[in-house]
Each structure stands twice: as C-alpha cells, then as structure tokens.
Write a protein that holds these residues in place. Structure first.
Motif, short mmCIF file in Angstrom:
data_model
loop_
_atom_site.label_atom_id
_atom_site.label_comp_id
_atom_site.label_asym_id
_atom_site.label_seq_id
_atom_site.Cartn_x
_atom_site.Cartn_y
_atom_site.Cartn_z
N ASP A 106 -1.26 4.94 -3.51
CA ASP A 106 -0.60 5.60 -4.63
C ASP A 106 0.76 5.80 -4.25
O ASP A 106 1.68 5.51 -5.01
CB ASP A 106 -1.20 6.88 -4.99
CG ASP A 106 -2.32 6.75 -6.09
OD1 ASP A 106 -2.16 5.73 -6.70
OD2 ASP A 106 -3.14 7.66 -5.89
N GLU A 107 1.10 6.10 -3.02
CA GLU A 107 2.49 6.43 -2.37
C GLU A 107 3.38 5.08 -2.21
O GLU A 107 4.14 5.10 -2.18
CB GLU A 107 2.34 7.32 -1.35
CG GLU A 107 1.78 8.79 -1.58
CD GLU A 107 1.60 9.65 -0.19
OE1 GLU A 107 2.18 9.29 0.92
OE2 GLU A 107 1.17 10.85 -0.37
N TYR A 108 2.51 4.14 -2.06
CA TYR A 108 2.74 3.01 -1.44
C TYR A 108 3.49 1.94 -2.59
O TYR A 108 4.20 0.93 -2.63
CB TYR A 108 2.14 2.06 -0.34
CG TYR A 108 2.54 0.84 0.30
CD1 TYR A 108 3.31 1.28 1.49
CD2 TYR A 108 2.55 -0.33 -0.11
CE1 TYR A 108 3.62 0.05 2.22
CE2 TYR A 108 3.29 -1.41 0.53
CZ TYR A 108 3.66 -1.02 1.89
OH TYR A 108 4.32 -2.22 2.46
N SER A 155 0.97 1.47 -13.18
CA SER A 155 2.18 1.48 -12.60
C SER A 155 3.11 0.24 -13.30
O SER A 155 4.51 0.23 -12.74
CB SER A 155 2.36 1.37 -11.00
OG SER A 155 1.51 2.34 -10.54
N SER A 190 5.43 2.17 -5.10
CA SER A 190 6.80 2.14 -5.43
C SER A 190 7.55 0.87 -4.72
O SER A 190 8.61 0.55 -5.05
CB SER A 190 7.59 3.50 -5.22
OG SER A 190 7.20 3.83 -3.83
N ASN A 191 6.79 0.72 -3.69
CA ASN A 191 7.76 -0.44 -2.57
C ASN A 191 7.31 -1.84 -3.19
O ASN A 191 7.80 -2.75 -2.63
CB ASN A 191 7.29 -0.20 -1.13
CG ASN A 191 7.64 1.13 -0.63
OD1 ASN A 191 8.60 1.54 -0.83
ND2 ASN A 191 6.55 1.82 0.06
N ASN A 221 7.63 -3.66 -5.79
CA ASN A 221 8.58 -4.23 -6.46
C ASN A 221 9.66 -5.14 -5.70
O ASN A 221 10.26 -5.95 -6.04
CB ASN A 221 9.32 -3.55 -7.59
CG ASN A 221 8.49 -3.23 -8.80
OD1 ASN A 221 7.65 -4.27 -9.35
ND2 ASN A 221 8.54 -1.93 -9.55
#
Length: 325
Positions: free
Chosen positions: A222-224, A254, A226-227, A229
């Motif tokens: 989940d936290e990863y 997402s 965003s990376n 793209n």
C-alpha cells in the motif's frame, strides 16, 4: 523410534525423580510447570517411547481414520484446491478429514492439542510447525506430513514444489516481457517464499544486463504504490496468485495503468477454478501431489517410511490449460 505401550507416567517420573502429577501436568503443558521441566519430561517421554492412552485407544479402534488438514487462510485458493483433491482421494481409501484453520503463520503446540482432542490419526499441514509443536507430534506418535514447505526435521514427511526453479521461471518470463525493474512481493515467515525469491534474484543477477530488483512484504505494498508511476518497465513476481489478485485490485483503486506493469503469480489457481482472473503463473500438477499425499498418509499409518519429494513446476500463461489437473 519404537513406542512401547507399557511405558507409563510412573516410569517417566521414576527416571526423572519427580512426581507422577508433575509428569502429567508437564505433558499437558500446564502453566504451573516450568518450561525447563516440561522440556525434560517431553525428552524423557520420547526416549522411553511413551504413548498416551488416548492415542492407544484411537489406534485400537478399527474405524478410526481421521486426518487433519491444517491451513491458515480460508481465502487462499491453493488451500481450497489442494484440500479438495486430498479429501476426495482419502475418502476413497475410507478416511475422513477435518480442516483446522489457524491464525498466523505458525503451527503451534496448541494445534497439536486440538488434533489430539479430536483423535486424529495423521496430520497434513500447509503451515510450518514450531519446534515445540513437533515435539508434541512426535511424543504422541502422530504421522505428520509437511505440504509445500521444506523443513529441517527427520520425523516429518515433506512434499514441496521446486520453488527456486519457479522463481527463475518468473524472472525469465518478466525479462522476456521487456521488464527492466522488478519487485518480489514476499510473505514473511514462509520458508518457500525465501526459496522463490532466491531463484528469482539469482536469475536476474546472472543475466548480462544489470537489473534492478527489490523485495517487499505484501502488507507494505500500500505504501509503495505511490512510487510505481516513477518506475518504467516494471515486472512484479508475487509469492502466490492470491497476492497477485490483491495487487491488481490495489492498482485499480489507485488508478495505476496496469498495462505498463507485468505481473506473474504462483500456484496457477485459474487452471483449477473457473471464473478466477487468468494471469501468468508458475504452476504444478495438483493431482499428482494430492495422490502422493494420499499415499504418504495411508502408508504411514501402517509403517514408517520417511518420504521427501520435490515436484516440478512450469509456466502457465493466460490461455494455457493443464489437462492433468
């Protein structure tokens, strides 16, 4: 180990110079007995070949043929498929099965106690046992088969897939899809997850071009997200198909373009369950493994034969069909 029916709690107590009550409570894992004493009592019981009365009674009942299948995730399709095939084959041999579902990644002594309470004649576990739980299994002379894991123990039968080769197959597939960056979605506490990553990372290290790869646990994905793209030509190898399905769902939520990411799983569940999302996956012959489980179970209730076997794996792409399963 030869188990003798005439070994009693009194014999163990005499050898250790403790009371019979202490021995009894230690073997029942009572909280008022120290871990040091429990360990000494269990070890002496194993040495003398002590067999509890409940197990003797169960062994003497002609119709007592109950096998426990131990899993830790009711939503895992692999457990569903394999359990169904095992139960079908054992039923043909006159056995009944009970499914015991755990919470967490360890098969503990509490699970062994539950099996003893239900008077099972053998255990097939998809979950890795603790050392303490194996002591209880041995103490109660219960045949134990470890399915899908390769553990260091002389008592257990072990059936597992060639996970390192599976990792290599996954890496090769992603490289052939022109991926240059790679993620391995890991599951903590799983022995076979480490072997899958070993094969995956070794293949990427050994090819000529430099490849960037990273291992993260499924709960951290989940936290990863965003990376993603910022990463081009990404290939993701998931520990199993269940994780792959979850990853695809998270990508949808997402608004990540899934067409730019290649994903491969493990277990090839879509070959066995209609309606599941078809993705590239490393798979194996479920039917062959289930037949071997059935053989191990029926053999070990009559005579002890240590069995350790590794099953081959191969790539199943989206449209492939496995006639064996």
């Amino acid at each position: 180990m030869s188990y003798k029916r005439n070994v009693s709690l009194k014999n163990i107590a005499y050898e250790l110079d403790v009371s019979i009550n202490t021995v009894s409570r230690a073997l029942r894992d009572c909280s008022d007995i120290s871990e040091k004493t429990k360990k000494k009592v269990r070890q002496k019981a194993l040495e003398l070949g002590y067999l509890p009365n409940k197990i003797i009674h169960s062994m003497n009942e002609e119709n007592s043929k109950l096998i426990a299948l131990v899993i830790n995730n009711m939503k895992n399709y692999y457990f569903t498929i394999m359990s169904e095939k095992i139960m079908y084959l054992l039923k043909k041999e006159g056995y009944s099965c009970v499914i015991i579902c755990l919470y967490g990644n360890s098969f503990t002594s509490e699970t062994v106690k539950e099996c003893i309470y239900q008077r099972v004649d053998g255990i097939v576990s998809f979950v890795e046992p603790t050392k303490e739980s194996l002591e209880f299994v041995k103490l109660n002379n219960i045949p134990f088969l470890m399915l899908g894991r390769k553990i260091d123990d002389d008592y257990c039968d072990m059936l597992y897939t060639d996970d390192e080769k599976g990792g290599e197959i996954a890496a090769k597939y992603l490289v052939e899809q022109n991926c240059t960056n790679f993620l391995y979605i890991n599951v903590g506490g799983s022995e076979c997850a480490n072997r899958r990553y070993q094969g995956f990372s070794n293949y990427l290290r050994n090819i000529k071009k430099t490849r960037k790869f990273k291992k993260i646990n499924i709960e951290d994905f989940d936290e990863y997200i965003s990376n993603l793209n910022e990463i081009n030509n990404l290939g993701i190898f998931c520990y199993n198909d269940e994780n792959a399905f979850n990853i695809l769902e998270l990508l949808d939520k997402s608004n990540i373009d899934k067409n730019k990411i290649k994903i491969i799983g493990y277990d090839a569940v879509s070959q066995n369950i209609n309606g599941t999302l078809k993705i590239p996956s490393v798979g194996f012959d479920y039917k062959c493994i289930a037949k071997t489980v059935s053989y191990c179970v029926t053999t070990n209730l009559t005579k002890r034969e240590k069995i350790s076997m590794c099953f081959d794996v191969k790539l199943f792409n989206k449209g492939d069909v496995d006639e064996n399963n």
